[in-house]
Design an enzyme around this catalytic site. Sequence first.
Site, PDB file in Angstrom:
ATOM      1  N   GLY A 227       0.802  -1.210   0.000  1.00  0.00           N
ATOM      2  CA  GLY A 227       0.000   0.000   0.000  1.00  0.00           C
ATOM      3  C   GLY A 227       0.837   1.262   0.000  1.00  0.00           C
ATOM      4  O   GLY A 227       0.329   2.352   0.258  1.00  0.00           O
ATOM      5  N   PRO A 269       4.626  -5.199  -2.446  1.00  0.00           N
ATOM      6  CA  PRO A 269       4.369  -4.026  -3.278  1.00  0.00           C
ATOM      7  C   PRO A 269       4.000  -4.419  -4.703  1.00  0.00           C
ATOM      8  O   PRO A 269       4.578  -5.347  -5.277  1.00  0.00           O
ATOM      9  CB  PRO A 269       5.708  -3.285  -3.251  1.00  0.00           C
ATOM     10  CG  PRO A 269       6.713  -4.379  -3.072  1.00  0.00           C
ATOM     11  CD  PRO A 269       6.051  -5.395  -2.173  1.00  0.00           C
ATOM     12  N   CYS A 337     -17.647   3.928 -26.258  1.00  0.00           N
ATOM     13  CA  CYS A 337     -19.020   4.443 -26.198  1.00  0.00           C
ATOM     14  C   CYS A 337     -19.531   4.410 -24.758  1.00  0.00           C
ATOM     15  O   CYS A 337     -20.422   3.643 -24.396  1.00  0.00           O
ATOM     16  CB  CYS A 337     -19.929   3.629 -27.111  1.00  0.00           C
ATOM     17  SG  CYS A 337     -21.567   4.367 -27.288  1.00  0.00           S
ATOM     18  N   TYR A 365      -1.903  -1.782 -12.959  1.00  0.00           N
ATOM     19  CA  TYR A 365      -3.345  -1.952 -13.179  1.00  0.00           C
ATOM     20  C   TYR A 365      -3.818  -1.260 -14.450  1.00  0.00           C
ATOM     21  O   TYR A 365      -4.957  -0.840 -14.551  1.00  0.00           O
ATOM     22  CB  TYR A 365      -4.138  -1.457 -11.957  1.00  0.00           C
ATOM     23  CG  TYR A 365      -3.667  -2.097 -10.686  1.00  0.00           C
ATOM     24  CD1 TYR A 365      -3.964  -3.418 -10.404  1.00  0.00           C
ATOM     25  CD2 TYR A 365      -2.877  -1.392  -9.784  1.00  0.00           C
ATOM     26  CE1 TYR A 365      -3.493  -4.033  -9.257  1.00  0.00           C
ATOM     27  CE2 TYR A 365      -2.407  -1.989  -8.626  1.00  0.00           C
ATOM     28  CZ  TYR A 365      -2.716  -3.302  -8.375  1.00  0.00           C
ATOM     29  OH  TYR A 365      -2.249  -3.903  -7.249  1.00  0.00           O
TER      30      TYR A 365
END
EC number: 4.1.1.20
Length: 425
Positions: A227, A269, A337, A365
């Site tokens: 974190g 991590p 869209c 990510y």
Amino acid sequence: MELINRQYCLQGIPVTDLCKQFGTPLYVYDASKIEQQVKHMQQAFEQMPVQIKYALKALNNQAILQLMKRLGVGLDAVSIQEVELGLKAGFEPHEILFTPNSVGFEEIKQAVDYGVVVNIDNISILEQFGHTYGSDVPCCIRLNPHIMAGGHHKISTGHIDSKFGISILQMRHLQRVIQTYAIRVNGLHMHTGSDILDAEVFLQGARILFDIAREFPALDFIDFGSGFKVAYKEGDVVTDLETLAQRLKAEYRAFSKEYGKEVEIWFEPGKYLVSEAGYLLVKANVVKTTPATVFVGVNSGLNHLIRPMMYDAYHEIVNASNTEGAKRIYTVVGYICETDTFGWDRQLHEVREGDILVILNAGAYGFTMSSNYNARPRPAEVLLYKGKPYLIRKAESLDDLLRNQLPMPWEEADRAAKQTTVKEK
């Protein structure tokens, strides 16, 4: 990314040259930045027996995993498929921690068969584990310390309403299960989520784990998750690793003295190691002026980088094709869209159709959460290593999207339907 001779460059290579060579959209990763982040962690905690387990859900390309292996980093996997990716990348089973949630026991058994370190986060699975393996196979226990660590609520995982971990309020029940089945607990684990802003909050969780660890005499390691926050824009607050490490060392020394031995300290991590190393390069398709907004529409979207729409994440954006033009206010949007925005009201050097924009902090990510929404293929990935670019994933094509689809046997289905109708009459 550096500005060299009026050009934005990555490891000395102009961004626009990378786009000419590999096309856009394009994910680019800087191996030297990953190495820098790993070394920063190793140096911050060098006076403790620390193991770094990279959370490969952040970025799981085989080349990235092999780089982590070369840097002496293990893996944190959250699915059996991630375990298999790690094994294929050359990791030994004992170097991989398997921390799933909401999976069936069959997946746990598969992990045991592979020989990886199993981390169990609910009592139901722990009971099945004990019934199946007794004391033959050790396991780690993931605890929920009921702590809010900061950051977006969707990435906070240690609070009382989180699905993750066994509540610290269930310790008596947990101990009964462990004793009943003679389960060998060799590790304790917590992860409060991303974006730790306050070292004191992290240390609060550490103290909870140290207190609970005293009840488990045979531990090999204590895993504090991760974190650690990185900067997403100038002046952003980041986790002060040095201060956190110094304070954790004091807690660890006191614990070790009372515990009677030194156990390893593990961290997991993900974003911290790869976020700042990643860049998403996109092309400005259109510049569209409305009564309220000037939009830059690019050839990418939430199908390639969903974090801004999912987490309200901020990603800095720069115009690599025009480094000196007058700055104007733009909202940078994608071609999906949906409301599909990378950045609202950004000050960029004047953007012209065809310009290359760079979206920063895209290493974590980004690709791993990408999709084929709107039937859009996913982009190529390139790793910059010692000043040279290497293609580590080809861009997808329409054939890739159709690869696992099967033709529908319409005539056969119609005949079967007619036969069923006749029989019913």
